[in-house]
Design an enzyme around this catalytic site. Structure first.
Site, PDB file in Angstrom:
ATOM      1  CG  HIS A  71      -0.176  -0.286   2.499  1.00 38.74           C
ATOM      2  ND1 HIS A  71       0.202  -1.563   2.874  1.00 38.74           N
ATOM      3  CD2 HIS A  71       0.297   0.540   3.460  1.00 38.74           C
ATOM      4  CE1 HIS A  71       0.857  -1.511   4.004  1.00 38.74           C
ATOM      5  NE2 HIS A  71       0.941  -0.245   4.384  1.00 38.74           N
ATOM      6  CG  HIS A  85       1.558   4.980   4.110  1.00 36.14           C
ATOM      7  ND1 HIS A  85       0.823   4.883   5.271  1.00 36.14           N
ATOM      8  CD2 HIS A  85       2.250   3.818   4.025  1.00 36.14           C
ATOM      9  CE1 HIS A  85       1.076   3.718   5.859  1.00 36.14           C
ATOM     10  NE2 HIS A  85       1.938   3.056   5.124  1.00 36.14           N
TER      11      HIS A  85
HETATM   12  P1  5GP Z   1       2.566  -0.051   7.131  1.00 38.95           P
HETATM   13  O1  5GP Z   1       3.081   0.059   8.523  1.00 38.95           O
HETATM   14  O2  5GP Z   1       2.421  -1.500   6.708  1.00 38.95           O
HETATM   15  O3  5GP Z   1       3.288   0.787   6.128  1.00 38.95           O
HETATM   16  O4  5GP Z   1       1.118   0.603   7.184  1.00 38.95           O
HETATM   17  C1  5GP Z   1      -0.039  -0.027   7.610  1.00 38.95           C
HETATM   18  C2  5GP Z   1      -1.084   1.057   7.771  1.00 38.95           C
HETATM   19  O5  5GP Z   1      -2.358   0.458   7.726  1.00 38.95           O
HETATM   20  C3  5GP Z   1      -0.984   1.822   9.085  1.00 38.95           C
HETATM   21  O6  5GP Z   1      -0.832   3.214   8.819  1.00 38.95           O
HETATM   22  C4  5GP Z   1      -2.292   1.497   9.793  1.00 38.95           C
HETATM   23  O7  5GP Z   1      -2.812   2.578  10.520  1.00 38.95           O
HETATM   24  C5  5GP Z   1      -3.208   1.101   8.642  1.00 38.95           C
HETATM   25  N1  5GP Z   1      -4.229   0.135   9.009  1.00 38.95           N
HETATM   26  C6  5GP Z   1      -4.053  -1.007   9.718  1.00 38.95           C
HETATM   27  N2  5GP Z   1      -5.237  -1.654   9.836  1.00 38.95           N
HETATM   28  C7  5GP Z   1      -6.159  -0.907   9.190  1.00 38.95           C
HETATM   29  C8  5GP Z   1      -7.563  -1.062   8.980  1.00 38.95           C
HETATM   30  O8  5GP Z   1      -8.208  -2.003   9.405  1.00 38.95           O
HETATM   31  N3  5GP Z   1      -8.177  -0.075   8.253  1.00 38.95           N
HETATM   32  C9  5GP Z   1      -7.503   0.993   7.744  1.00 38.95           C
HETATM   33  N4  5GP Z   1      -8.205   1.905   7.050  1.00 38.95           N
HETATM   34  N5  5GP Z   1      -6.178   1.162   7.934  1.00 38.95           N
HETATM   35  C10 5GP Z   1      -5.518   0.227   8.645  1.00 38.95           C
END
Ligand code: 5GP
Ligand code: ZN
Length: 138
Positions: free
Chosen positions: A100, A102
Site C-alpha cells: 500500500h 501512503h
Molecule cells: P505499514 O506500517 O504496513 O506501512 O502501514 C499499515 C497502515 O495500515 C498503518 O498506517 C495502519 O494505521 C493502517 N491500518 C491497519 N489496519 C487498518 C484497517 O483495518 N483499516 C484501515 N483503514 N487502515 C488500517
C-alpha cells in the site's frame, strides 16, 4: 484473497473502510490511524505482499491514483503538500503485508519532523563503495 490479510478483507467488503476511490484493480481509503488529517492508503486489490512482487502496471496505477488524491488535496486547499511512503518488509517498518502507498498530507508548519530526521540521517557516502552499490542496484 488471503483470509488472514486485513486489506484483502477490506477489499472483499468484510471489514468496513472509508473509501476515497475505487476502480477494478485498486482501492484508496483513509488510514484508520492517520499521522496527519487525510492520511490515505492506495491498495492494489490483488494480494501482493512486497514491493518487489508488484509489476510496473500495478505500481504505475497506484502512483497515478496517489497523484490524483494529492491533486485534490492541493486544489481543495486541504493540504499544502504531500509525502508518499511505501514500506516493504519488516526491516522497512511494514506492518500490513499487502502493499500500500501512503499519501500523507502536509501543511505549512505541521512540524512532522521528516525534514529534520532526513537531514540528521543523511550523508556519509563512501566513494570507494559506489561501483559495488551500482552493481547491486542495476
Ligand atoms: P505499514 O506500517 O504496513 O506501512 O502501514 C499499515 C497502515 O495500515 C498503518 O498506517 C495502519 O494505521 C493502517 N491500518 C491497519 N489496519 C487498518 C484497517 O483495518 N483499516 C484501515 N483503514 N487502515 C488500517
Ligand atoms: Zn491481502
Amino acid at each position: 484473497m488471503e483470509r488472514d490479510c486485513i486489506f484483502c478483507r477490506i477489499i472483499a467488503g468484510e471489514i468496513p473502510s472509508k473509501k476515497i476511490f475505487e476502480d477494478q484493480t485498486t482501492l484508496a481509503i483513509l488510514d484508520i490511524n492517520p499521522i496527519s488529517e487525510g492520511h490515505s492508503l492506495v491498495i492494489p486489490k490483488k494480494h501482493i505482499a512486497y514491493l518487489e512482487e508488484a509489476d510496473e502496471t500495478t505500481l504505475g496505477h497506484m502512483t497515478g491514483i496517489a497523484g490524483k488524491i494529492a491533486r485534490n488535496m492541493i486544489r481543495n486547499r486541504f493540504a499544502d503538500g504531500t509525502n508518499l511512503f511505501l514500506a516493504s518488509h519488516e526491516s522497512a517498518d511494514q506492518t500490513v503485508f499487502h502493499i500500500h502507498l501512503h499519501v500523507i498530507p502536509r501543511r505549512k508548519g505541521d512540524n512532522m519532523g521528516i525534514g529534520d530526521w532526513w537531514r540528521e540521517k543523511s550523508g556519509g557516502l563512501e566513494e570507494v563503495k559506489i561501483p559495488e552499490i551500482l552493481k547491486m542496484l542495476s
